[in-house]
Design an enzyme around this catalytic site. Structure first.
Site, PDB file in Angstrom:
ATOM      1  N   HIS A 142      41.205  42.318  49.313  1.00 29.29           N
ATOM      2  CA  HIS A 142      42.475  43.256  49.367  1.00 29.29           C
ATOM      3  C   HIS A 142      43.079  43.227  50.794  1.00 29.29           C
ATOM      4  CE1 HIS A 142      40.104  44.431  45.794  1.00 29.29           C
ATOM      5  NE2 HIS A 142      41.353  44.817  45.299  1.00 29.29           N
TER       6      HIS A 142
ATOM      7  N   ASP B 287      42.969  36.412  40.446  1.00 28.08           N
ATOM      8  CA  ASP B 287      42.984  37.859  41.061  1.00 28.08           C
ATOM      9  C   ASP B 287      44.381  38.071  41.377  1.00 28.08           C
ATOM     10  OD1 ASP B 287      42.041  40.376  41.806  1.00 28.08           O
ATOM     11  OD2 ASP B 287      40.555  39.638  42.993  1.00 28.08           O
TER      12      ASP B 287
ATOM     13  N   ARG C 207      30.110  48.499  42.576  1.00 26.23           N
ATOM     14  CA  ARG C 207      30.680  47.876  41.384  1.00 26.23           C
ATOM     15  C   ARG C 207      29.897  46.819  40.909  1.00 26.23           C
ATOM     16  NH1 ARG C 207      36.104  45.705  43.398  1.00 26.23           N
ATOM     17  NH2 ARG C 207      36.352  45.225  41.075  1.00 26.23           N
TER      18      ARG C 207
END
Length: 337
Positions: A176, A247, A133
């Protein structure tokens, strides 16, 4: 104040109530909300019918592993392929970054999406969640390609969102799944990870997404909960005047603030203008957490609304799109993902 997630391909009755609840400013769409271009366009129109034209609709349409809408849209190569091209031909790579961004932005604007959370300007230094990414490991290259990407997004009628401030690429853990701690001193972070953010802010970027990473040499709280990172460094030192976005509050590393309400309020208290509650399971509690709270940064959020874009038919008829698609999709063959 809140950007929420919905469960499926159509709005449920209770989700319609969420959209008009005080404090809800937008919806972030995911792969679970997509089956075809026609379906997602109809879903977006329904959201607008319920919530109004000023309601924000966003997606993660970065390319590569993070592209929520695929069938019927251009298959976008990951940003790392542009960074690899830079190593051989910098000027060509800058052009590719602009074209990649224009295609992504133009396609999303043509179906009514206001913005994508892009570009990623984290450094490509081995983080599992970032991976392909990121443009590049070199801060100067990441900054130059990030600025080019922002130009392309703007030409496509879309606001840009830098992520994940102040840099997620140099720490190993995936936020995450676990807490991530970056022990480096501020001077080292300024020299490396902060450079792409600082230079891209000069390109008049509209928003910055915060990382859930802890940088204990600066603050014991993750950056999205930190008044020092948001108020002193991002706002005062770097002069950023746009929207600050958290986030997702459901990520494991956000859990240091405790409950859903604690996470929402912690981000807002630190200076975030928009808090992401991406999973439908947490939305009701997040909405309860902002009841009676004055909305921060309303004018800043207005900058995230997309400019008037082409229709899908008009976009398809644009010969520039065909040229750009041919160039950027060639990156799949030259550097297979």
């Amino acid at each position: 104040m809140l950007m929420i997630g919905i469960a499926g391909l159509e709005l449920a009755t209770h989700e319609r109530a969420w959209l008009v609840a005080p404090g809800v400013s937008g919806v972030l769409l995911f792969g679970r909300n997509f089956s075809s271009r026609e379906q997602v366009t109809a879903l977006i129109e329904t959201i607008r019918d319920v919530a109004g034209d000023n309601f924000l609709i966003a997606v993660d349409q970065e390319g590569g592993p993070v592209q929520r809408f695929r069938e019927g849209f251009t298959r976008l190569p990951p940003l790392a392929r542009i960074g690899q091209a830079y190593d051989h031909d910098p000027q060509n790579a800058i052009r590719l970054a602009e074209e990649h961004a224009w295609i992504m932005a133009s396609e999303m604007r043509a179906i009514g999406v206001d913005f994508s959370f892009a570009p990623v300007v984290d450094l490509a230094r081995g983080n599992a969640a970032i991976g392909l990414r990121a443009f590049h490991a070199d801060p100067a290259v990441a900054a130059e390609l990030g600025q080019a990407y922002i130009r392309g997004m703007h030409l496509g009628g879309m606001a840009a969102v830098l992520k994940h401030f102040p840099g997620h690429g140099s720490v190993a853990a995936d936020t995450h799944k676990a807490q991530a701690i970056d022990p480096r001193p501020l001077d080292e972070i300024r020299r490396d990870d902060l450079r792409p953010f600082a230079e891209c802010i000069e390109a008049r970027v509209e928003a910055v997404m915060m990382a859930h990473v802890v940088y204990p040499a600066i603050d014991e709280q993750p950056a999205g909960y930190s008044q020092r990172w948001i108020g002193q460094i991002l706002r005062d030192e770097l002069g950023f005047s746009g929207a600050v976005i958290s986030d997702d509050i459901s990520m494991a590393a956000a859990g240091v603030a405790g409950s859903v309400a604690g996470r929402v309020q912690g981000h807002l208290d630190a200076g975030c203008d928009l808090v992401l509650a991406c999973f439908p399971e947490v939305v009701a509690e997040a909405i309860d957490a902002v009841k009676g709270r004055a909305a921060p940064g309303t004018a800043r959020l207005a900058l995230l609304r997309g400019a008037i874009g082409s229709t899908w038919e008009g976009l398809v008829d644009n010969p520039q799109r065909d040229r750009f698609i041919a160039r950027i999709t060639a990156l799949h063959k030259e550097n297979p993902a």
